[in-house]
Write a protein that holds these residues in place. Structure first.
Motif, PDB file in Angstrom:
ATOM      1  N   SER A  69       0.890  -1.167   0.000  1.00 23.03           N
ATOM      2  CA  SER A  69       0.000   0.000   0.000  1.00 23.03           C
ATOM      3  C   SER A  69       0.923   1.211   0.000  1.00 23.03           C
ATOM      4  O   SER A  69       1.984   1.144  -0.622  1.00 23.03           O
ATOM      5  N   GLU A  70       0.560   2.275   0.695  1.00 20.56           N
ATOM      6  CA  GLU A  70       1.420   3.467   0.670  1.00 20.56           C
ATOM      7  C   GLU A  70       1.942   3.827   2.050  1.00 20.56           C
ATOM      8  O   GLU A  70       2.463   4.904   2.241  1.00 20.56           O
TER       9      GLU A  70
ATOM     10  N   HIS B 116       1.882   9.063  -6.047  1.00 21.04           N
ATOM     11  CA  HIS B 116       1.460   7.663  -6.093  1.00 21.04           C
ATOM     12  C   HIS B 116       2.454   6.830  -6.910  1.00 21.04           C
ATOM     13  O   HIS B 116       2.461   5.610  -6.817  1.00 21.04           O
TER      14      HIS B 116
ATOM     15  N   THR C 135       5.782   4.394  -2.105  1.00 15.13           N
ATOM     16  CA  THR C 135       4.816   4.165  -3.177  1.00 15.13           C
ATOM     17  C   THR C 135       4.549   2.667  -3.359  1.00 15.13           C
ATOM     18  O   THR C 135       5.320   1.813  -2.925  1.00 15.13           O
ATOM     19  N   SER C 136       3.470   2.431  -4.047  1.00 14.76           N
ATOM     20  CA  SER C 136       3.054   1.077  -4.378  1.00 14.76           C
ATOM     21  C   SER C 136       3.453   0.763  -5.821  1.00 14.76           C
ATOM     22  O   SER C 136       3.047  -0.245  -6.371  1.00 14.76           O
TER      23      SER C 136
ATOM     24  N   LEU D  18       6.081   6.768   4.497  1.00 18.87           N
ATOM     25  CA  LEU D  18       5.185   6.445   3.387  1.00 18.87           C
ATOM     26  C   LEU D  18       6.060   5.963   2.243  1.00 18.87           C
ATOM     27  O   LEU D  18       7.202   6.415   2.115  1.00 18.87           O
TER      28      LEU D  18
END
Ligand SMILES: CC1=C(/C=C/C(C)=C/C=C/C(C)=C/C=O)C(C)(C)CCC1
Ligand SMILES: [Fe+2]
Length: 547
Positions: free
Chosen positions: A139-140, A237, A170-171, A168
Motif C-alpha cells: 500500500s502506501e 502515487h 509508493t506502491s 510512506l
C-alpha cells in the motif's frame, strides 16, 4: 444496476477451474496475481472510501490452456484486529477508527498522545511487489506484507522504517534488469527534515556480504530530496525512471503534517489532510542514478495532479516522460463509497478528465540560450522547455490524448523508448468501461469493450522471444453486471486487440487495482510442483487439475 464497488466479496480459497472459450496460446503459462479492496463493512461498521477496503488477493493461474482462479483476504494485523472486534478498529485512508469504543474526550485525548506519530495500517490493498524471489502486498504506508504467490497466504510484516527512513512509500516501484527494486518514500517524522527518499532494495544479498542475511538489510538510500515545504510534502502515487535518471514530480497536491498529527483527536481522516493547491507550481526533480545527485536546473510546470507515471526515456540530451494528469484531485473524491452506488455514472463525475501529457526536459541548459527560447530540439514531440530570466525552465507538455487510466507498458521498454500504452478507458466517470491500446507514434487507438463489463488494469505479457513491442497478449479481469454473464479473465492479442480467449469463472469477482504476471520460468518443474500442491489442496474443488 448491481453495485460493483462497496460490496463485500467472498474469498475463493480452493482453486476453481474456469470455463474457457477461444484458445489460450500454448506459451502463456503462469499466474496473474492481483490486489484490491474486497471488504467494505465489518460487523455494523463501514468504510467511507473505496481505498479503505480490506485487501483481497486473487490469482488466475494459466496452465496448458486452462485457467484456475482463487482468492484470499490478506490476513494483515488490520484484518485480524477488525475481524476479532467485529468492527473497524484500524484507521484507513478515508476512515478514522477508534479502537476504544468509548469516544469521550478523555479517551480521545489519551489516544491522541499515543498516536501523535500514527502507526499506520498494514492493509496492503494496492499492488504486488516482487523482491528477489519474494512477493509482497503493498500500500502506501510503511508496512508491506510478504505473501505466498501460490497459496495467497499472508506471511511476515515488513516495516520499511527498519531499513530506510520513510513513513510512506509508493506502491509503484520500478525494477532494473537484475530485479533490484527502486522505490520512493517520504520521511515525515524527523521534524524540520521532511524529505523524499529514493531507495534501492537489492534482489539478492550482494556478493561478498554475509550469506543468509535478508537482502532487505542491504537496502540503500540512493538520493534524498528535501521537501519544499517542511510541514506539507507532496503526495505522490508513482514516479518515473529512464536508464540513467529518476523523475519525481513535487506536485501541489500535498499532505499537511500538522493536520495529520491532530487528525486522530479531531476525528478527521488521513484523506482530509490532503489538499490540492491550485495556485502553485509543480516542480520537476530529476536525479542522476550514476552520481545519485539531483540535476541542478530548476524545472517546473503548471499545477496538476498525477497519480500514474506511464513511462520515460532519454533522447538527444533530454528526458521525455509521460504522465496521466488531472486539473484537480476529484479522482480521489469520487472514490468515496457514497458516490459509487447504483447511480455512480450520474453521481461520480470527474471535474477534470485524465489527460496523457508528454513532457520533455533538457538535461543541460545552454548558458547562451536566449530567454524565452525552447531548449527542446527533439522532433518527435511538441513539448517545450522555455528558458526564463532567472534561469528556471518552464516545461510545457504536449497533450497526447484523454481518457486513459491505470496505464501499463511492455516492461522490457520501461525507462526506454516505447510506442504503446495499454490502459483502462475512463471518461467523466472514474469507472473504466473499456481497455485501450494507444499508439503514441500514430496517435491512434484500439479498444475493447462489452456492455455491462467493467475491466481492470490491462497487463501486457510478451510472447517468449518477442521481436516487436506489442508481440504478446493483454490480460484483464472483467467484472460483469449482466446477471447472465459470469466474470472472466480476458485474453486479447496485444497487436490486433482481438479476443483470443476468455475464461469465465463462477465466483464473486471484485474490482481490483494493480498486480503482476509471474511467468512459469521452468515450466516442467513448476507444472510438477503446482499440480502436486493443487492435487493435495483441491481434492473437492470444482475444477481440480487433471492428474
Ligand atoms: C492509509 C494512509 C494513506 C493511504 C493511501 C492510499 C490507500 C492510497 C491509495 C491510492 C490509490 C489506490 C490510487 C490509485 O490511483 C496515506 C494517504 C498515504 C497517508 C496516511 C495513511
Ligand atoms: Fe496505482
Amino acid at each position: 444496476m448491481e453495485v460493483i464497488y462497496g460490496r463485500n466479496r467472498k474469498e475463493q480459497l480452493e482453486p476453481v477451474r474456469a470455463k474457457v472459450t477461444g484458445t489460450i496460446p500454448a506459451w502463456l503459462q503462469g499466474t496473474l496475481l492481483r490486489n484490491g479492496p474486497g471488504m467494505h463493512t465489518v460487523g455494523e461498521s463501514r468504510y467511507n472510501h473505496w481505498f479503505d477496503g480490506l485487501a483481497l488477493l486473487h490469482s488466475f493461474t494459466i496452465r496448458d490452456g486452462e485457467v484456475y482462479y482463487r482468492s484470499k483476504y490478506l490476513r494483515s494485523d488490520t484484518y485480524n484486529a477488525n475481524i476479532e472486534a467485529n468492527r473497524i478498529v484500524v484507521s484507513e485512508f478515508g476512515t478514522m477508527a477508534y479502537p476504544d469504543p468509548c469516544k469521550n474526550i478523555f479517551s480521545k485525548a489519551f489516544s491522541y498522545l499515543t498516536h501523535t506519530i500514527p502507526d499506520f495500517t498494514d492493509n496492503c490493498l494496492i499492488n504486488i511487489m516482487k523482491c528477489g524471489e519474494d512477493f509482497y502486498a503493498t500500500s502506501e504506508t510503511n508496512y508491506i506484507r510478504k505473501i505466498n504467490p501460490q497459496t495467497l497466504e499472508t506471511l511476515e510484516k515488513v516495516d520499511y522504517r527498519k531499513y530506510v527512513a520513510v513513513n510512506l512509500a509508493t506502491s509503484h516501484p520500478h525494477y532494473d534488469e537484475a530485479g533490484n527494486v527502486l522505490n520512493m518514500g517520504t520521511s515525515i517524522v524527523e521534524k524540520g527534515k521532511t524529505k523524499y527518499v529514493i531507495f534501492k532494495i537489492p534482489a539478492t544479498v550482494p556478493e561478498g556480504k554475509k550469506k543468509g542475511k535478508s537482502s532487505w538489510k542491504h537496502t540503500e538510500v540512493f538520493c534524498s530530496i528535501p521537501s519544499r515545504s517542511l510541514l506539507s510534502p507532496s503526495y505522490y502515487h508513482s514516479f518515473g525512471v529512464t536508464e540513467n535518471y529518476v523523475i519525481f514530480l513535487e506536485q501541489p497536491f500535498r499532505l499537511d503534517i500538522l493536520k495529520m498529527a491532530t487528525a486522530y483527536i479531531r476525528g478527521m481522516t488521513w484523506a482530509s489532510c490532503l489538499a490540492f493547491h491550485r495556485e502553485e507550481k509543480t516542480y520537476i526533480h530529476i536525479v542522476d542514478q550514476r552520481t545519485r545527485q539531483p540535476v541542478q536546473t530548476k524545472l517546473y510546470t503548471d499545477p496538476m495532479v498525477v497519480f500514474h507515471h506511464v513511462n520515460a526515456y532519454e533522447e538527444d540530451g533530454c528526458i521525455v516522460f509521460d504522465v496521466i494528469a488531472y486539473e484537480d484531485n476529484s479522482l480521489y473524491q469520487l472514490f468515496y463509497l457514497a458516490n459509487l452506488n447504483q447511480d455512480f455514472q450520474e453521481n461520480a463525475k470527474l471535474t477534470s478528465v485524465p489527460t496523457l501529457r508528454r513532457f520533455a526536459v533538457p538535461l543541460h541548459v545552454d548558458k547562451n540560450a536566449e530567454v524565452g527560447s525552447n531548449l527542446i530540439k527533439v522532433a518527435s514531440t511538441t513539448a517545450a522547455a522555455l528558458k526564463e530570466e532567472d534561469g528556471q525552465v518552464y516545461c510545457r507538455p504536449e497533450f497526447l490524448c484523454e481518457g486513459l487510466e491505470l496505464p501499463r507498458v511492455n516492461s522490457a521498454h520501461n525507462g526506454k523508448r516505447y510506442r504503446y500504452i495499454f490502459a483502462a478507458g475512463v471518461h467523466w466517470s472514474p469507472v473504466p468501461t473499456k481497455i485501450i491500446k494507444y499508439d503514441i507514434l500514430t496517435k491512434s487507438s484500439l479498444k475493447w469493450r462489452e456492455t455491462d463489463c467493467w475491466p481492470a488494469e490491462p497487463l501486457f505479457v510478451p510472447v517468449p522471444g518477442a521481436k516487436e513491442e506489442d508481440d504478446g497478449v493483454i490480460l484483464s479481469a472483467i467484472v460483469s453486471t449482466d446477471p447472465q454473464k459470469l466474470p472472466f479473465l480476458l485474453i486479447l492479442d496485444a497487436k490486433s486487440f482481438t479476443e483470443l480467449a476468455r475464461a469465465s469463472i463462477d465466483v464473486d469477482l471484485h474490482m481490483d487495482l494493480h498486480g503482476l504476471f509471474i511467468p512459469d520460468m521452468d515450466s516442467e518443474a513448476k507444472k510438477q510442483a503446482t499440480s502436486e500442491e493443487w492435487r493435495d489442496g483441491a481434492s473437492n474443488c470444482r475444477g481440480a487439475l487433471p492428474t
